[in-house]
Motif scaffolding. Structure first.
Motif, PDB file in Angstrom:
ATOM      1  N   TRP A 170      11.155  51.809  40.489  1.00  0.00           N
ATOM      2  CA  TRP A 170      10.107  52.955  40.121  1.00  0.00           C
ATOM      3  C   TRP A 170      10.646  54.352  39.918  1.00  0.00           C
ATOM      4  CZ3 TRP A 170       9.508  57.118  43.221  1.00  0.00           C
ATOM      5  CH2 TRP A 170       9.920  57.161  44.191  1.00  0.00           C
ATOM      6  N   ASP A 171      11.859  54.341  40.628  1.00  0.00           N
ATOM      7  CA  ASP A 171      12.596  55.867  40.529  1.00  0.00           C
ATOM      8  C   ASP A 171      13.770  55.808  39.614  1.00  0.00           C
ATOM      9  OD1 ASP A 171      12.517  58.360  41.485  1.00  0.00           O
ATOM     10  OD2 ASP A 171      14.195  57.775  43.012  1.00  0.00           O
ATOM     11  N   GLY A 172      13.769  54.578  38.974  1.00  0.00           N
ATOM     12  CA  GLY A 172      14.928  54.595  37.983  1.00  0.00           C
ATOM     13  C   GLY A 172      16.184  54.256  38.309  1.00  0.00           C
ATOM     14  N   LEU A 173      16.512  53.802  39.392  1.00  0.00           N
ATOM     15  CA  LEU A 173      17.615  53.460  40.284  1.00  0.00           C
ATOM     16  C   LEU A 173      18.024  52.004  39.799  1.00  0.00           C
ATOM     17  CD1 LEU A 173      19.921  54.494  41.890  1.00  0.00           C
ATOM     18  CD2 LEU A 173      18.865  53.590  43.734  1.00  0.00           C
ATOM     19  N   LYS A 174      18.975  51.778  39.133  1.00  0.00           N
ATOM     20  CA  LYS A 174      19.400  50.657  38.598  1.00  0.00           C
ATOM     21  C   LYS A 174      19.589  49.491  39.788  1.00  0.00           C
ATOM     22  CE  LYS A 174      22.215  50.399  35.047  1.00  0.00           C
ATOM     23  NZ  LYS A 174      23.300  50.394  34.281  1.00  0.00           N
ATOM     24  N   GLU A 175      19.005  48.203  39.656  1.00  0.00           N
ATOM     25  CA  GLU A 175      19.356  47.195  40.470  1.00  0.00           C
ATOM     26  C   GLU A 175      19.845  46.005  40.093  1.00  0.00           C
ATOM     27  OE1 GLU A 175      16.168  46.639  43.450  1.00  0.00           O
ATOM     28  OE2 GLU A 175      15.385  48.587  43.435  1.00  0.00           O
ATOM     29  N   CYS A 176      20.029  45.892  38.929  1.00  0.00           N
ATOM     30  CA  CYS A 176      20.709  44.756  37.951  1.00  0.00           C
ATOM     31  C   CYS A 176      22.029  44.563  38.213  1.00  0.00           C
ATOM     32  CB  CYS A 176      20.282  44.596  36.770  1.00  0.00           C
ATOM     33  SG  CYS A 176      20.860  45.805  35.682  1.00  0.00           S
ATOM     34  N   TYR A 204       5.848  50.354  40.882  1.00  0.00           N
ATOM     35  CA  TYR A 204       5.315  49.974  39.638  1.00  0.00           C
ATOM     36  C   TYR A 204       6.625  49.615  38.626  1.00  0.00           C
ATOM     37  CZ  TYR A 204       6.233  54.832  38.318  1.00  0.00           C
ATOM     38  OH  TYR A 204       6.910  55.967  38.329  1.00  0.00           O
ATOM     39  N   GLY A 205       7.816  49.805  39.159  1.00  0.00           N
ATOM     40  CA  GLY A 205       8.912  49.302  38.203  1.00  0.00           C
ATOM     41  C   GLY A 205       9.038  47.880  37.964  1.00  0.00           C
ATOM     42  N   TYR A 206       9.555  47.234  36.907  1.00  0.00           N
ATOM     43  CA  TYR A 206       9.708  45.983  36.381  1.00  0.00           C
ATOM     44  C   TYR A 206      11.113  45.963  35.571  1.00  0.00           C
ATOM     45  CZ  TYR A 206       9.162  41.151  35.675  1.00  0.00           C
ATOM     46  OH  TYR A 206       9.454  39.832  35.394  1.00  0.00           O
ATOM     47  N   CYS A 207      12.084  44.958  35.960  1.00  0.00           N
ATOM     48  CA  CYS A 207      13.030  44.732  35.320  1.00  0.00           C
ATOM     49  C   CYS A 207      12.957  43.188  34.588  1.00  0.00           C
ATOM     50  CB  CYS A 207      14.290  44.797  35.956  1.00  0.00           C
ATOM     51  SG  CYS A 207      15.841  44.349  34.934  1.00  0.00           S
ATOM     52  N   ARG A 208      12.921  43.091  33.078  1.00  0.00           N
ATOM     53  CA  ARG A 208      12.745  41.962  32.550  1.00  0.00           C
ATOM     54  C   ARG A 208      14.059  41.132  32.491  1.00  0.00           C
ATOM     55  NH1 ARG A 208       8.754  44.921  28.447  1.00  0.00           N
ATOM     56  NH2 ARG A 208      10.589  46.121  27.883  1.00  0.00           N
ATOM     57  N   LEU A 209      14.947  41.897  32.639  1.00  0.00           N
ATOM     58  CA  LEU A 209      16.192  41.199  32.915  1.00  0.00           C
ATOM     59  C   LEU A 209      16.455  40.168  34.014  1.00  0.00           C
ATOM     60  CD1 LEU A 209      19.247  40.493  31.710  1.00  0.00           C
ATOM     61  CD2 LEU A 209      20.006  42.635  32.891  1.00  0.00           C
ATOM     62  N   MET A 210      16.182  40.973  35.207  1.00  0.00           N
ATOM     63  CA  MET A 210      16.192  40.169  36.610  1.00  0.00           C
ATOM     64  C   MET A 210      14.896  39.385  36.560  1.00  0.00           C
ATOM     65  SD  MET A 210      17.636  43.045  39.090  1.00  0.00           S
ATOM     66  CE  MET A 210      16.203  43.877  39.512  1.00  0.00           C
ATOM     67  N   LYS A 211      13.833  39.598  35.881  1.00  0.00           N
ATOM     68  CA  LYS A 211      12.613  38.800  36.034  1.00  0.00           C
ATOM     69  C   LYS A 211      11.884  39.403  37.390  1.00  0.00           C
ATOM     70  CE  LYS A 211      13.780  35.490  32.874  1.00  0.00           C
ATOM     71  NZ  LYS A 211      14.106  34.284  32.300  1.00  0.00           N
ATOM     72  N   ARG A 212      12.179  40.471  37.834  1.00  0.00           N
ATOM     73  CA  ARG A 212      11.461  40.941  39.240  1.00  0.00           C
ATOM     74  C   ARG A 212      11.342  42.576  39.149  1.00  0.00           C
ATOM     75  NH1 ARG A 212      15.671  40.057  43.793  1.00  0.00           N
ATOM     76  NH2 ARG A 212      17.235  41.112  42.149  1.00  0.00           N
ATOM     77  N   GLY A 213      10.394  42.819  40.000  1.00  0.00           N
ATOM     78  CA  GLY A 213       9.843  44.131  40.094  1.00  0.00           C
ATOM     79  C   GLY A 213       9.566  44.669  41.467  1.00  0.00           C
ATOM     80  N   ASP A 214       9.130  46.019  41.567  1.00  0.00           N
ATOM     81  CA  ASP A 214       8.887  46.344  42.725  1.00  0.00           C
ATOM     82  C   ASP A 214       7.722  45.798  43.533  1.00  0.00           C
ATOM     83  OD1 ASP A 214      10.808  48.306  42.412  1.00  0.00           O
ATOM     84  OD2 ASP A 214       9.428  49.931  41.522  1.00  0.00           O
TER      85      ASP A 214
END
Length: 111
Positions: free
Chosen positions: A95-101, A67-77
């Motif tokens: 979803w687990d709070g680990l940064k991917e950007c 359920y995680g989504y990053c508006r900076l990357m415009k991508r989610g799980d």
């Protein structure tokens, strides 16, 4: 139809501005949150409050651990589709709070 060099330069300038703004507000470290003050939990045990990244959004209408989504990357799980290299476009552990950007991250960047 090929894109003109002017349009490519404008896109790059917008991207650079967006990333400069992100570096100002994205938390430092490997997670999409900053550790806040310590408070008493429901059972009396201490726990800390988290201050989420302004670009992070949790979509509770999505499946657990997706359920995680990053508006900076415009991508989610749960993002569908493939990128140009044939790899899935979705993120894995937002979803687990680990940064991917990778912004303000201490994790090594992938090649």
């Amino acid at each position: 139809m090929p894109v003109s060099l002017d349009i490519l330069a404008q896109r790059q300038a917008r991207y650079d501005r967006r990333m400069d703004q992100a570096r100002q507000v994205v938390p430092h470290g490997d997670y999409c949150y900053t550790r806040g003050e310590t408070v008493a939990g429901p059972n009396g045990m201490p726990r800390f409050r988290t201050i989420p990244c302004p670009y992070y959004k949790g979509r509770r209408d999505r499946p657990e651990q997706a359920y995680g989504y990053c508006r900076l990357m415009k991508r989610g799980d749960y993002t569908q589709g493939l990128n140009g290299q044939g790899r899935p476009r979705a993120t894995l552990v937002l979803w687990d709070g680990l940064k991917e950007c990778g912004v303000n991250s201490h994790l090594p960047k992938e090649a």
